[in-house]
Design an enzyme around this catalytic site. Sequence first.
Site, PDB file in Angstrom:
ATOM      1  N   ALA A  66       0.847  -1.192   0.000  1.00  0.00           N
ATOM      2  CA  ALA A  66       0.000   0.000   0.000  1.00  0.00           C
ATOM      3  C   ALA A  66       0.880   1.238   0.000  1.00  0.00           C
ATOM      4  O   ALA A  66       2.069   1.181   0.335  1.00  0.00           O
ATOM      5  CB  ALA A  66      -0.911  -0.006   1.223  1.00  0.00           C
ATOM      6  N   GLY A 112      -0.266  -5.125   0.973  1.00  0.00           N
ATOM      7  CA  GLY A 112      -1.467  -5.069   0.144  1.00  0.00           C
ATOM      8  C   GLY A 112      -1.286  -5.696  -1.217  1.00  0.00           C
ATOM      9  O   GLY A 112      -2.252  -6.150  -1.838  1.00  0.00           O
ATOM     10  N   GLU A 115      -1.869  -9.322  -0.645  1.00  0.00           N
ATOM     11  CA  GLU A 115      -3.302  -9.456  -0.394  1.00  0.00           C
ATOM     12  C   GLU A 115      -4.093  -9.372  -1.695  1.00  0.00           C
ATOM     13  O   GLU A 115      -5.084 -10.089  -1.891  1.00  0.00           O
ATOM     14  CB  GLU A 115      -3.755  -8.393   0.599  1.00  0.00           C
ATOM     15  CG  GLU A 115      -3.228  -8.646   2.012  1.00  0.00           C
ATOM     16  CD  GLU A 115      -3.565  -7.523   2.975  1.00  0.00           C
ATOM     17  OE1 GLU A 115      -4.252  -7.802   3.967  1.00  0.00           O
ATOM     18  OE2 GLU A 115      -3.131  -6.368   2.725  1.00  0.00           O
ATOM     19  N   GLU A 135       3.420  -5.975   7.614  1.00  0.00           N
ATOM     20  CA  GLU A 135       2.704  -4.908   8.312  1.00  0.00           C
ATOM     21  C   GLU A 135       3.109  -4.730   9.768  1.00  0.00           C
ATOM     22  O   GLU A 135       3.086  -3.605  10.286  1.00  0.00           O
ATOM     23  CB  GLU A 135       1.188  -5.166   8.220  1.00  0.00           C
ATOM     24  CG  GLU A 135       0.561  -4.834   6.863  1.00  0.00           C
ATOM     25  CD  GLU A 135       0.639  -5.978   5.877  1.00  0.00           C
ATOM     26  OE1 GLU A 135      -0.019  -5.907   4.831  1.00  0.00           O
ATOM     27  OE2 GLU A 135       1.378  -6.973   6.142  1.00  0.00           O
TER      28      GLU A 135
END
Length: 260
Positions: A66, A112, A115, A135
């Site tokens: 992200a 992300g 993911e 994370e």
Amino acid sequence: MEFQNLLIVNKERIQYITINRESKLNALNKDTLAELHTAFTDAFANPEVSGIILTGAGPKAFVAGADISEFAGLGAAEGTALARDNQKQVFDVIANGIKPVIAAVNGFALGGGLELAMACHIRIASDNAKMGLPEVTLGLIPGYGGTQRLTQLVGKGKAMEMILTADMINAADALQYGLITHVTTPEELLPKAKELMTKIISRAPLALAAAIRSVNAGLTDGVNGYETEIAEFGKCFGTQDFAEGVAAFLGKRKAEFKGN
């Protein structure tokens, strides 16, 4: 729609969606996530698209994560909304899509990015791929379905290890753990994805959608996957594709499915 962060190419019933922020290692900022929602929603509704291959621009990254700069200054309520909205609008849209989606992972797929790959129905990777959920090094946890989908794919123990250590794994390990299904050279990544998708979309489209719904049902809390399978199996008998499939089998010819 004109996309600023995605490249969209349709070829031979396959839509290629490329995240095109190479200078940022294809990081997922809010604009890219919004474009992904639109692109996948449109692709699933487009009768000329039978399957989707998702990849990242350049040799260095599928999606490196992200865009962390957008997290600065967010409080608990904003963080909760961020995770809920993006899971619903992007990651769950892909996972529950009625057409097959293959993630072609080149380079880094972190946070992300991993993911996003895990939301796809199938993942393949080049041998330079590095995957992980880092994370906890930021004082966070995966927020776009990572704790759930990684556990479903590799099991609780390995998922715990990857999430709690924040360590990356290479493509060979990802293959061993069941996170991906094929490893290729970088040059062969998209050709392999095309080969696999071409085989998939030669099958009956309504049956493909029914199979995706049935597999997903077994991983959804409060849903009886066996009952979903029974219902989807039964509905297939009412399709023209089923009649064509049986006729082709009995006639010893290749079926010509129309998706009806």
